[in-house]
Design an enzyme around this catalytic site. Structure first.
Site, mmCIF file in Angstrom:
data_model
loop_
_atom_site.group_PDB
_atom_site.id
_atom_site.type_symbol
_atom_site.label_atom_id
_atom_site.label_comp_id
_atom_site.label_asym_id
_atom_site.label_seq_id
_atom_site.Cartn_x
_atom_site.Cartn_y
_atom_site.Cartn_z
ATOM 1 N N TYR A 242 -14.575 -16.305 -9.406
ATOM 2 C CA TYR A 242 -14.585 -14.974 -10.098
ATOM 3 C C TYR A 242 -15.415 -14.130 -9.520
ATOM 4 O O TYR A 242 -15.163 -12.980 -9.183
ATOM 5 C CB TYR A 242 -14.729 -15.213 -11.673
ATOM 6 C CG TYR A 242 -14.899 -13.918 -12.390
ATOM 7 C CD1 TYR A 242 -13.698 -13.160 -12.683
ATOM 8 C CD2 TYR A 242 -16.203 -13.425 -12.847
ATOM 9 C CE1 TYR A 242 -14.192 -11.725 -13.188
ATOM 10 C CE2 TYR A 242 -16.415 -12.291 -13.541
ATOM 11 C CZ TYR A 242 -15.337 -11.449 -13.713
ATOM 12 O OH TYR A 242 -15.459 -10.187 -14.212
ATOM 13 N N LYS B 239 -14.544 -10.729 -7.071
ATOM 14 C CA LYS B 239 -15.040 -9.499 -7.849
ATOM 15 C C LYS B 239 -15.948 -8.699 -6.630
ATOM 16 O O LYS B 239 -15.932 -7.504 -6.435
ATOM 17 C CB LYS B 239 -15.783 -9.506 -9.138
ATOM 18 C CG LYS B 239 -14.939 -10.072 -10.126
ATOM 19 C CD LYS B 239 -13.943 -8.831 -10.548
ATOM 20 C CE LYS B 239 -14.650 -7.705 -11.063
ATOM 21 N NZ LYS B 239 -13.630 -6.407 -11.572
ATOM 22 N N ASN C 260 -8.450 -9.295 -8.257
ATOM 23 C CA ASN C 260 -9.984 -8.686 -8.134
ATOM 24 C C ASN C 260 -10.209 -8.465 -6.799
ATOM 25 O O ASN C 260 -11.043 -7.598 -6.575
ATOM 26 C CB ASN C 260 -11.160 -9.935 -8.461
ATOM 27 C CG ASN C 260 -10.590 -10.090 -9.909
ATOM 28 O OD1 ASN C 260 -10.325 -9.463 -10.677
ATOM 29 N ND2 ASN C 260 -11.168 -11.439 -10.432
ATOM 30 N N PRO D 41 0.881 -1.320 0.126
ATOM 31 C CA PRO D 41 -0.140 0.002 -0.163
ATOM 32 C C PRO D 41 0.759 1.406 0.118
ATOM 33 O O PRO D 41 0.555 2.192 -0.733
ATOM 34 C CB PRO D 41 -0.738 -0.130 1.176
ATOM 35 C CG PRO D 41 -0.898 -1.537 1.435
ATOM 36 C CD PRO D 41 0.431 -2.228 1.120
#
Length: 308
Positions: free
Chosen positions: A131, A135, A81, A48
């Site tokens: 997936y 997300k 993601n 970060p």
């Protein structure tokens, strides 16, 4: 206005950059792992504080995150993601808390819905696989960040440059390989599912509108065609556009797990219309025509030149 776009070399990102560059007075900066990027970042691996330093140098007024993985194992999907948006939000809070963040999510976050149902942004999220789950984790990181942020939950994008990891791009590649051979067979999985197809140019226009919209936006906005179409229609239209003379063979054994689990997908796009004055303007036929124009043998995209 300085706009930083992450994932600009990808399918959606390339179209988003093109649309953003039409904004008067906008300076669009590209961020990514490539040495050619204006800002070098890797959301899947950067700490970060390192990402914060890169953002501080770019000093963006808005950030559009198009970075995402659609394939790969669960670890890869999670790194890009889920971790990626979380790290991006942490870096923005530290360096540019006033910047507008537009993040591209996915309708796969909703998971199974009933036939005929149009899901709104308040619908339950029950993703059917890694997936959609990763997300969704990215969406939660963005909506809980405290930033001036909006997640555009995108349906099934269709258009020039569609990757072969998704059905439209894979079918276009197979059609290009088959040519006009009347004996050719296009072997695909089950095509009975219904999906909400949206032109990639309409997605890019929604991102541009989200960047410039005044005042705070709803945390999540559905960006889709607003209509469920049989996947079989997409394949047949694409085959007709390509002049395919062979046979299309469906096999349930070759279908994806998600197709079996999510047979119907359709988004209610009312909120996007109200918040962004946005609605799709391209038909599925136009989307398919653009996809094939870029994928057919001899096209600049098929030869490795990005579509624009």
């Amino acid at each position: 206005m300085h706009i930083l776009v992450l994932g600009a070399t990808g399918y959606l990102g390339g179209h988003v950059v093109e649309h953003l560059r039409t904004l008067p007075g906008a300076r669009v900066l590209v961020a990514g792992r490539s040495a050619a990027a204006d800002v070098t970042v890797d959301l899947a691996a950067d700490r970060p504080q390192d990402l914060a330093a890169a953002l501080a140098e770019a000093a963006p007024d808005a950030v559009v995150n198009c970075a995402g993985a659609t394939g790969g194992d669960a670890v890869t999907l999670a790194e890009v993601n889920a971790r990626g948006p979380a790290v991006l939000c942490a870096a923005l809070r530290a360096t540019a808390p006033g910047a507008r963040l537009v993040h591209l999510g996915s309708a796969a976050e909703y998971g199974p819905t009933g036939p005929g149902e149009r899901v709104t942004e308040s619908a339950a999220t029950r993703p059917a696989g890694p997936y959609g789950a990763t997300k969704l984790a990215g969406t939660v990181a963005v909506t809980a960040s405290g930033l001036d942020a909006v997640v555009l939950r995108v349906g099934n994008p269709v258009g020039a440059g569609a990757p072969s990891t998704g059905l439209p791009g894979r079918v276009a590649r197979l059609l290009a390989e088959a040519g006009s051979d009347p004996e050719a067979e296009l072997r695909l999985g089950d095509l009975s599912a219904h999906r909400d197809f949206v032109d990639v140019r309409d997605v890019a226009r929604a991102a541009r509108l989200a960047v410039t919209a005044a005042g705070p936006l709803p945390p999540v906005l559905n960006i889709g065609g607003g209509r469920a179409r049989p996947v079989r229609d997409l394949v047949r239209t694409l085959a007709d556009t390509a002049g395919f003379r062979g046979r299309i063979v469906e096999s349930e054994a070759g279908g994806s797990t998600r197709t079996a689990q999510v047979s119907w997908q359709c988004s209610d796009i009312t909120a996007a219309r109200d918040a962004l004055d946005w609605s799709p303007v391209h038909t599925l036929d136009a989307s398919v025509a653009a996809l094939w124009a870029a994928a057919r043998p001899g096209s600049r995209t098929a030869e490795g030149v990005p579509a624009r």
